[in-house]
Design a protein around this motif. Sequence first.
Motif, mmCIF file in Angstrom:
data_model
loop_
_atom_site.group_PDB
_atom_site.id
_atom_site.type_symbol
_atom_site.label_atom_id
_atom_site.label_comp_id
_atom_site.label_asym_id
_atom_site.label_seq_id
_atom_site.Cartn_x
_atom_site.Cartn_y
_atom_site.Cartn_z
ATOM 1 N N SER A 3 0.866 -1.186 0.000
ATOM 2 C CA SER A 3 0.000 0.000 0.000
ATOM 3 C C SER A 3 0.895 1.226 0.000
ATOM 4 C CB SER A 3 -0.923 0.018 1.215
ATOM 5 O OG SER A 3 -0.174 -0.104 2.386
ATOM 6 N N PRO A 10 -7.843 6.750 -3.746
ATOM 7 C CA PRO A 10 -8.466 6.094 -2.609
ATOM 8 C C PRO A 10 -9.457 5.032 -3.083
ATOM 9 C CG PRO A 10 -8.504 8.483 -2.355
ATOM 10 C CD PRO A 10 -8.059 8.198 -3.745
ATOM 11 N N SER A 11 -9.594 3.973 -2.297
ATOM 12 C CA SER A 11 -10.531 2.917 -2.671
ATOM 13 C C SER A 11 -11.952 3.472 -2.703
ATOM 14 C CB SER A 11 -10.438 1.766 -1.661
ATOM 15 O OG SER A 11 -11.315 0.727 -2.016
ATOM 16 N N GLN A 12 -12.664 3.170 -3.763
ATOM 17 C CA GLN A 12 -14.032 3.622 -3.920
ATOM 18 C C GLN A 12 -14.905 2.440 -4.307
ATOM 19 O OE1 GLN A 12 -13.984 6.654 -6.918
ATOM 20 N NE2 GLN A 12 -12.338 7.795 -5.946
ATOM 21 N N ARG A 17 -8.548 -0.765 -9.309
ATOM 22 C CA ARG A 17 -7.199 -0.211 -9.372
ATOM 23 C C ARG A 17 -6.250 -1.139 -10.114
ATOM 24 N NH1 ARG A 17 -5.394 0.855 -3.659
ATOM 25 N NH2 ARG A 17 -7.032 2.444 -3.833
ATOM 26 N N ASP A 134 -3.091 -3.519 -3.042
ATOM 27 C CA ASP A 134 -3.105 -2.723 -1.817
ATOM 28 C C ASP A 134 -4.133 -3.311 -0.856
ATOM 29 O OD1 ASP A 134 -1.235 -0.763 -2.797
ATOM 30 O OD2 ASP A 134 -2.839 -0.024 -4.076
ATOM 31 N N ASP A 135 -3.952 -3.029 0.416
ATOM 32 C CA ASP A 135 -4.818 -3.621 1.431
ATOM 33 C C ASP A 135 -6.281 -3.226 1.263
ATOM 34 O OD1 ASP A 135 -2.690 -4.924 2.599
ATOM 35 O OD2 ASP A 135 -2.285 -3.324 4.038
ATOM 36 N N ASP A 136 -6.525 -2.030 0.699
ATOM 37 C CA ASP A 136 -7.902 -1.551 0.608
ATOM 38 C C ASP A 136 -8.578 -1.863 -0.720
ATOM 39 O OD1 ASP A 136 -6.375 0.158 -0.901
ATOM 40 O OD2 ASP A 136 -7.362 1.994 -0.216
ATOM 41 N N GLU A 137 -7.936 -2.647 -1.575
ATOM 42 C CA GLU A 137 -8.578 -3.009 -2.847
ATOM 43 C C GLU A 137 -9.616 -4.105 -2.608
ATOM 44 O OE1 GLU A 137 -6.181 -2.949 -6.621
ATOM 45 O OE2 GLU A 137 -4.506 -2.942 -5.189
ATOM 46 N N GLU A 138 -10.839 -3.826 -2.998
ATOM 47 C CA GLU A 138 -11.944 -4.745 -2.733
ATOM 48 C C GLU A 138 -12.207 -5.707 -3.887
ATOM 49 O OE1 GLU A 138 -15.247 -2.257 -1.866
ATOM 50 O OE2 GLU A 138 -14.426 -1.516 0.038
ATOM 51 N N ARG A 225 -12.637 -9.619 -3.916
ATOM 52 C CA ARG A 225 -11.398 -10.078 -3.273
ATOM 53 C C ARG A 225 -11.563 -11.432 -2.591
ATOM 54 N NH1 ARG A 225 -6.742 -6.158 -1.321
ATOM 55 N NH2 ARG A 225 -5.233 -7.700 -0.629
#
Length: 318
Positions: A3, A10-12, A17, A134-138, A225
């Motif tokens: 990340s 930012p993750s949306q 991404r 990245d950790d916030d990729e859904e 994910r």
Amino acid sequence: MTSNDSTNAPSQPGHVRTVVVPAAGLGTRFLPATKTVPKELLPVVETPGIELIAKEAAAAGATRLAIITAPKKTGIMGHFDKHPELEETLAERGKTEQLDRVRAVDGLIDAVAVEQERPLGLGHAIGLSEQVLDDDEEAVAVLLPDDLVMPFGVLDKMIEVRKQYGGSVLCAFEVDPEDVSKYGVFDIEPSDDPDVKQVKAMVEKPDVEDAPSNFVATGRYLLDRQIFDALRSTKPGKGGEIQVTDAIESLIEQGHPVHIVVHHGARHDLGNPGGYIRACVDFALRDDTYGPSLHRWLNKRVAEENALDSFEETFQEN
């Protein structure tokens, strides 16, 4: 997990991404050309297939291209490197059009390599990509480089469907019923929407009489994910390979929503010489430089072939 890229948005909800491109195959159907040249670098007219995929990913808003490579296929990544000497030479000679083509990938997308040491299936290749997310990729998109889906935009539609229904979304084509045995076929819930269907199951290359529909899979996936947990628990199948369809099936069994977006454009199979030739002809016909003269030549060549066939039929009858 990483990340660390400050350029990442930012993750949306619905934002993608990272796009994964499995490109570790040997390209055996194109031998001997692919003995030294990766199949993904073969040009469709003048643009390598991997660049077309990169442009499709970037057009959908992706900022990272995770290319799954094999130990001896590092040349793919070289296409995304800058070539100062070549660019300087082209600039000095005033070859601005060629220079623009060479620079077309500059800043287009961040291409990163993920090595697959052994060919253990599409599911295994996709699973390897988790390390660069990245950790916030859904969710993650997967574009198979053998499948050229035109026009661009189907991934945008898939993102919108995921926003509405959640889960995972796959791309599908509707084919003639007699052709279903060539593809993975979707078993779908009845729906009034002609372009979005919920998937109950997937059947790989069924007999015509056993096919649950004539909606078939092509190489575009938008996967939640959760797919990585499913892949970790998926047992290898034939040939010791881990298949992503098995992982998707397990998600469906757990109640994970899976939908298809039915695409009404064209599809070219760059994975075999016949499909590759058709793609080159199609792209060339659409090109302002090559199209007009190619169209005239094709009309003349087809007329000559038809005349020859007619002559041979008449000769045989006599």
